[in-house]
Write a protein that holds these residues in place. Structure first.
Motif, PDB file in Angstrom:
ATOM      1  N   PHE A  28      60.371  79.960  33.528  1.00 60.27           N
ATOM      2  CA  PHE A  28      61.433  80.731  34.165  1.00 60.27           C
ATOM      3  C   PHE A  28      61.045  81.115  35.589  1.00 60.27           C
ATOM      4  O   PHE A  28      61.863  81.028  36.516  1.00 60.27           O
ATOM      5  CB  PHE A  28      61.766  81.977  33.335  1.00 60.27           C
ATOM      6  N   THR A  29      59.793  81.505  35.791  1.00 55.14           N
ATOM      7  CA  THR A  29      59.322  81.860  37.132  1.00 55.14           C
ATOM      8  C   THR A  29      59.379  80.654  38.059  1.00 55.14           C
ATOM      9  O   THR A  29      59.739  80.775  39.234  1.00 55.14           O
ATOM     10  CB  THR A  29      57.894  82.430  37.079  1.00 55.14           C
ATOM     11  N   GLY A  30      59.035  79.492  37.553  1.00 52.62           N
ATOM     12  CA  GLY A  30      59.114  78.268  38.360  1.00 52.62           C
ATOM     13  C   GLY A  30      60.533  77.982  38.822  1.00 52.62           C
ATOM     14  O   GLY A  30      60.776  77.665  39.994  1.00 52.62           O
ATOM     15  N   PHE A 157      57.884  93.976  30.296  1.00 57.43           N
ATOM     16  CA  PHE A 157      57.841  93.549  31.700  1.00 57.43           C
ATOM     17  C   PHE A 157      58.530  92.194  31.862  1.00 57.43           C
ATOM     18  O   PHE A 157      59.260  91.972  32.833  1.00 57.43           O
ATOM     19  CB  PHE A 157      56.396  93.461  32.205  1.00 57.43           C
ATOM     20  N   GLY A 158      58.289  91.300  30.915  1.00 62.86           N
ATOM     21  CA  GLY A 158      58.922  89.977  30.967  1.00 62.86           C
ATOM     22  C   GLY A 158      60.432  90.067  30.878  1.00 62.86           C
ATOM     23  O   GLY A 158      61.144  89.355  31.592  1.00 62.86           O
ATOM     24  N   ALA A 159      60.931  90.940  30.015  1.00 61.37           N
ATOM     25  CA  ALA A 159      62.380  91.108  29.877  1.00 61.37           C
ATOM     26  C   ALA A 159      62.995  91.605  31.190  1.00 61.37           C
ATOM     27  O   ALA A 159      64.046  91.118  31.622  1.00 61.37           O
ATOM     28  CB  ALA A 159      62.696  92.072  28.739  1.00 61.37           C
ATOM     29  N   PHE A 160      62.315  92.556  31.839  1.00 58.95           N
ATOM     30  CA  PHE A 160      62.820  93.043  33.123  1.00 58.95           C
ATOM     31  C   PHE A 160      62.790  91.914  34.159  1.00 58.95           C
ATOM     32  O   PHE A 160      63.737  91.749  34.937  1.00 58.95           O
ATOM     33  CB  PHE A 160      62.004  94.245  33.623  1.00 58.95           C
ATOM     34  N   GLY A 161      61.728  91.132  34.156  1.00 64.17           N
ATOM     35  CA  GLY A 161      61.638  90.013  35.092  1.00 64.17           C
ATOM     36  C   GLY A 161      62.717  88.972  34.858  1.00 64.17           C
ATOM     37  O   GLY A 161      63.322  88.470  35.806  1.00 64.17           O
ATOM     38  N   VAL A 162      62.981  88.655  33.596  1.00 65.44           N
ATOM     39  CA  VAL A 162      64.045  87.696  33.281  1.00 65.44           C
ATOM     40  C   VAL A 162      65.398  88.271  33.694  1.00 65.44           C
ATOM     41  O   VAL A 162      66.240  87.570  34.271  1.00 65.44           O
ATOM     42  CB  VAL A 162      64.014  87.317  31.783  1.00 65.44           C
ATOM     43  N   PHE A 163      65.611  89.569  33.418  1.00 61.77           N
ATOM     44  CA  PHE A 163      66.858  90.218  33.824  1.00 61.77           C
ATOM     45  C   PHE A 163      67.057  90.111  35.327  1.00 61.77           C
ATOM     46  O   PHE A 163      68.137  89.756  35.813  1.00 61.77           O
ATOM     47  CB  PHE A 163      66.862  91.689  33.372  1.00 61.77           C
ATOM     48  N   MET A 164      66.018  90.410  36.109  1.00 64.84           N
ATOM     49  CA  MET A 164      66.136  90.347  37.560  1.00 64.84           C
ATOM     50  C   MET A 164      66.370  88.903  38.023  1.00 64.84           C
ATOM     51  O   MET A 164      67.166  88.664  38.935  1.00 64.84           O
ATOM     52  CB  MET A 164      64.884  90.914  38.237  1.00 64.84           C
TER      53      MET A 164
END
Length: 184
Positions: A28-30, A157-164
């Motif tokens: 997802f980050t990629g 933290f991952g959920a917040f990152g995916v949300f953003m």
């Protein structure tokens, strides 16, 4: 010996969860990184266009001022009736510059507004990357300390990152103002 086997099975479950978490968040980050790179390029183009348009606006206003000053000088120094053609030319040029300036200003403002809108998306992807990087680090610690609670923190933290990241992809208006102000 059975206790050791059940503990080993628990470790494998936790390690699998950590591995899956890391893979999903990394992929997802990629994807977010690719989109963010494209947004940064569009921001640079919008900023460059805005600067060019403001420069053109300034030049137009300067030319208008020069034409009006020249007209006033010719009108003051010329004999009556002798400078009518030159004064008419000055009037045409002045009217043209006066008409061009608002359009240039509007185009420059539109490019600045586009830059601001893209900057919100860029901030969303930056927040996503930061949260997901933190999540991956916490997941690694969860594997080391063999703690499901620590893995749950990584998931938060991952959920917040995916949300953003999803906000950035979907163009949602959510903006992490507190985070941006703190880090900006």
């Amino acid at each position: 010996m059975e206790v050791e086997l059940s503990a080993e099975a628990k470790d494998k479950r936790l390690n699998r969860a950590v591995a899956i978490t890391v893979v999903v968040l990394s992929v997802f980050t990629g994807l977010c990184g690719i989109k963010d790179g494209n947004i940064v390029q569009a921001m640079q183009a919008a900023q460059s266009s805005s600067v060019d348009l403001w420069n053109e606006y300034q030049a137009t206003r300067t030319k208008q001022h020069l034409v009006e000053t020249a007209r006033a000088q010719v009108a003051a120094l010329a004999a009556p009736g002798k400078a009518a053609e030159a004064l008419a030319g000055f009037d045409r040029d002045s009217a043209r510059y006066r008409a061009e300036a608002p359009a240039l200003s509007a185009k420059a403002r539109a490019q600045a507004d586009l830059y601001d809108a893209l900057n919100v998306q860029d901030d969303q992807f930056d927040a996503s990357e930061a949260a997901i990087s933190t999540a991956i680090s916490i997941a690694a610690v969860a594997a080391l300390v063999e703690s499901g609670a620590v893995l749950a923190a990584a998931w938060a933290f991952g959920a917040f990152g995916v949300f953003m990241g999803l906000c950035g992809f979907l163009g949602l208006a959510f903006h992490p103002d507190v985070l941006s102000n703190l880090l900006g």
